[in-house]
Structure formats: C-alpha cells, structure tokens
Design a protein around this motif. Sequence first.
Motif: not given
Length: 275
Positions: A108-115
């Motif tokens: 569900g976090s594809k395409g997002k920046d990740i921390l």
Amino acid sequence: MESNPYIPYPAEILEISQESPGIKTYTLRFEDDKIQEKFNFNPGMFVQLSIAGVGEVPISISSSPTVDGSFELCIEKKGRVTSALFDMDEGSKVLVRGPYGNGFSLQGSKGKDILFIAGGVGLAPLRSAIDYVHHFRKKYGEVQIFYGDKRPSCLLFQRCRDRWSKYFDMYSICEVAEPGWTGEEGLVTDLMDKVSLDIKNSAAFLCGPPVMYKFVVVELKDIGFADQDIYLSLERRMECGIGKCRRCNVGNKFVCEDGPVFSYDEIGDYTDKET
C-alpha cells in the motif's frame, strides 16, 4: 505452509552470524523442500521457533521474502529457548511453525517516500522491509533510514548497513560513543531534523523499544505525518502466534492475529501502555 497452524516443521541451521554481543543471525531452511517452497511471508511477520524439550519463542523474520531457499532470524540471547539455541551449531535442527501475523504495509506504500526508524534489535524485522524495498527500488520514492542503539558495538547488520548507505539516505546514532566511532551521538529522535521527504506522500515504519514509540510518534506527527501513515511493530507482545492464548491483546485487537504491525490510528490510544 500446511493448513494446520499448530504443526512445527524441522529446519536446519545453515549458517550462524554474530551480529553483536548477545545477538546472532540464524539462516534456516526447512528439511522438506515442499514446506520451504510454500513458506511465503511479508516483511514484519513472525514464526514460532521451538527446541524439543526446551520450549518455543516467537521471532520476527529478518530476511526479505525475495530471498529463495532459506530465511533468517536475528535473535537476542534472552531466556531459556534462546539460550539453548545459542549453544547449537550449524547443521543442528530446530522446529519452526508459521509464518503468522500481518506485516508492514509495503504494497500500500508503493509510490510513496519511506522513512524507516529502528531502535536496537528492532532493526531485525525492519531489515526484511528495507531489503524488500531495495529489491523493488523503482516502485518507491525517496527512502531514509534512522537507526539508533546504545553504543557502536551494539549496532546490527554492518554488511547490510554498508549496502543500504549506497542506495538510501541512512543515519546511525548511538547514545554512548566508543573509540573509533565517527557517527552521530544521541537518541534516534535527534535525527528527526534530517527528514527530507515529501511528508504528505510518505509512510513511516517503526520498530524498537516501546518507549521509543512514545517520543518518535510525537515527532512524526509534529512534522505532518498522518496517523494512518505511521506503522509500528508490537513484536514484543507476541505470544502463541494464533490468538488462542489471548495474552497479546491491545485494546480489542490481538498482536498475533491483527499485527504485529499496526498503523497508529488503529492503536494510538494504547501505545502509552506499551511503555
């Protein structure tokens, strides 16, 4: 794996790596090739490892599901079962059942920046997620990793951190410096001013001691992270693995079944009780 969730299967210890004092990584493979082939998991999920005549213990999987033919568990010597495991050698057999739970929301976090924010041995389950994102690098935006521990000699996965630093924006910090340490000194929260992501299109994944969550979540919310974009692993509360013992409840949820990873909007009212 097989439909009966109670059945543990024999697995061989292929390799043992010393990560830091009192912490080792075990590379395992099921003796039955068919069981190994069916062993599918998402980063953040866990297994129950048992030693005959000693007992069993829940352990998060620390390797990426993109690795075929084996899986890894990073284990701290802490208790009867892990002490017995530390006395075993490569080639020894253990029993494993699982995987269990729900992992990090990477799909569900594809395409997002990740921390990624890890404290202590909390880097172990996050390692699975970090390596997964690295494997599918083009599917994600910018990636930052903040990792803190008590002292440099406690830091895990040196080989992985060297690799991650080539592809991601990575910072390590220690509460107490030791001779030769040239990194940051302080708490992992001291790294929060280095966040350089598009907050409105980012997800944060946390794993560490409960007290870390109390302060890191406040920092994340202060810079604009929404509750539903903050994910926490409550791996320390795992018990039987299938929700039968009812000892892992957080409010009306069970860590074994509904977690161990939750978004903050699911469990925010209960995180203070974790400390």
